[in-house]
Design an enzyme around this catalytic site. Structure first.
Site, short mmCIF file in Angstrom:
data_model
loop_
_atom_site.label_atom_id
_atom_site.label_comp_id
_atom_site.label_asym_id
_atom_site.label_seq_id
_atom_site.Cartn_x
_atom_site.Cartn_y
_atom_site.Cartn_z
N CYS A 108 -2.08 -3.90 8.58
CA CYS A 108 -1.82 -2.47 8.95
C CYS A 108 -1.13 -2.75 10.22
O CYS A 108 -0.20 -2.12 10.60
CB CYS A 108 -3.20 -1.89 9.14
SG CYS A 108 -4.21 -1.59 7.64
N CYS B 32 0.73 -1.14 -0.25
CA CYS B 32 -0.03 0.01 -0.07
C CYS B 32 1.00 1.44 -0.22
O CYS B 32 0.15 2.42 -0.37
CB CYS B 32 -1.03 0.16 1.15
SG CYS B 32 -0.10 0.15 2.59
#
Ligand code: FES
Length: 160
Positions: A109, A36
């Site tokens: 994350c 990402c």
């Protein structure tokens, strides 16, 4: 994402803890996600307690999604008092603390926070200070070769 997790993450983002560079840090670690493009840097300060080396304070800077920031905020709080060995064993779902388990789509994350922590734990006691002072500086001097960077302010309007 479950509503509960979203609510708790939004709450954590409203007042993130331990944000910013630590000038007297003993160790620092920086990681980026190739998937990402998000980046996270973590600083650690150690102290001695009962003859053991433990984490006194931790702080972070992030160019990342809201979940990474919320998890880093939680993690820097719960790292206090942990030995490096204990800290190294913490998994993303433990680093997320009161946020609770990460939704499957957000596991990576939490892994970004886990990797930043491990990178900081691998650092030397007297850290080589990064050539640039901030992640923003990093982005200006080392443009990512791929992926997109999302710049998320630390304090979000909870109305969206
Ligand atoms: Fe990249 Fe969350 S989407 S760390």
């Amino acid at each position: 994402m479950s509503e509960d997790f979203e609510d708790r993450a939004r709450e954590a983002l409203a007042q993130p803890k331990n944000v910013g560079e630590m000038n007297d840090a003993d160790s620092v670690g920086t990681v980026g996600s190739p998937d990402c493009g998000d980046m996270l840097r973590m600083w650690l300060k150690f102290t001695e307690k009962d003859g053991k080396k433990v984490i006194d304070r931790a702080s972070f800077q992030a160019f990342g999604c809201q979940t990474a920031i919320a998890v880093a905020s939680m993690a820097t709080e719960l790292l206090k008092g942990k030995t490096p060995e204990e800290a190294r064993l913490l998994k993303p779902n433990e680093l997320s603390g009161d946020l609770g388990p990460l939704p499957p789509m957000k596991i990576h994350c939490g892994q970004l926070v886990e990797q930043a922590l491990k990178s900081a734990l691998d650092g030397k006691d007297a850290p080589a200070k990064p050539a640039v002072e901030t992640l923003a500086g990093n982005l200006h001097t080392e443009p990512p070769s791929s992926g997109k960077i999302k710049i998320v302010p630390f304090v979000e309007d909870a109305n969206d």
